[in-house]
Design an enzyme around this catalytic site. Structure first.
Site, short mmCIF file in Angstrom:
data_model
loop_
_atom_site.label_atom_id
_atom_site.label_comp_id
_atom_site.label_asym_id
_atom_site.label_seq_id
_atom_site.Cartn_x
_atom_site.Cartn_y
_atom_site.Cartn_z
N GLU A 130 -44.36 77.22 -9.84
CA GLU A 130 -43.34 77.63 -10.80
C GLU A 130 -42.42 76.49 -11.22
O GLU A 130 -41.66 76.61 -12.19
CB GLU A 130 -42.52 78.79 -10.24
N HIS A 165 -56.51 76.71 -1.39
CA HIS A 165 -55.25 76.97 -2.08
C HIS A 165 -54.34 75.73 -2.08
O HIS A 165 -53.66 75.46 -3.08
CB HIS A 165 -54.54 78.16 -1.43
N ARG A 172 -40.52 63.53 6.28
CA ARG A 172 -40.34 62.95 4.95
C ARG A 172 -39.19 63.55 4.15
O ARG A 172 -38.77 63.02 3.13
CB ARG A 172 -41.64 63.11 4.15
#
Length: 154
Positions: A62, A92, A131
């Site tokens: 999105e 996925h 990270r």
């Protein structure tokens, strides 16, 4: 050469810049830390709090549509994409990682607007956590530097 005569400090001057941040909520512990590090770095480089617009979306897929809406609205010098995609047991991961990155890039090119892509793609949560702060800071610096570069070119 554009920007060649400027020092790093000049390229990272965020004064008078307007920056939009789109943050995916999926893996929110990581994305919240990314966002916090990004905002702190923007502020540290002179971007005013009032000139940072921060929106949340459900996930990495999105992010591009929110970036596009912000680009169409106008008024931003740069945008930042924040998210965290962690590899699972299915395809996925590749789909989300590839499509979100392609969408972010397309918006940047279509609108000639710098977008710092800090949507993490990691093998596991430990890599994401390792990270999250540095990539949030890096995204802020990239957004500022590229906004200034495009201003110099324009």
């Amino acid at each position: 050469m554009f920007g060649a005569d400027k020092g790093k400090a000049d390229r990272l001057d965020g004064k008078d810049l307007v920056i939009g941040i789109v943050q995916a909520r999926f893996n929110q512990d990581v994305t919240n830390t990314l966002a916090q590090a990004c905002r702190e770095e923007l502020l540290a480089h002179g971007v005013a709090e009032k000139d940072i617009e921060h929106v949340l979306v459900p996930g990495a897929l999105e992010v591009p549509v929110a970036l596009q809406a912000m680009a169409e609205k106008g008024g931003y010098d740069a945008l930042v994409a924040l998210g965290c995609i962690i590899r699972g047991e299915t395809y996925h991961f590749e789909l989300v990682a590839n499509e979100s990155a392609a969408g972010v890039t397309r918006v940047a090119l279509d609108y000639q607007l710098p977008i710092a892509n800090a949507i993490l793609t990691t093998e596991d949560m430990a890599q994401a956590v390792a990270r999250q702060v540095d990539k949030g800071r890096d995204a802020a610096q990239v957004a500022i530097e590229m906004a200034n570069l495009l201003e110099d070119i324009g």
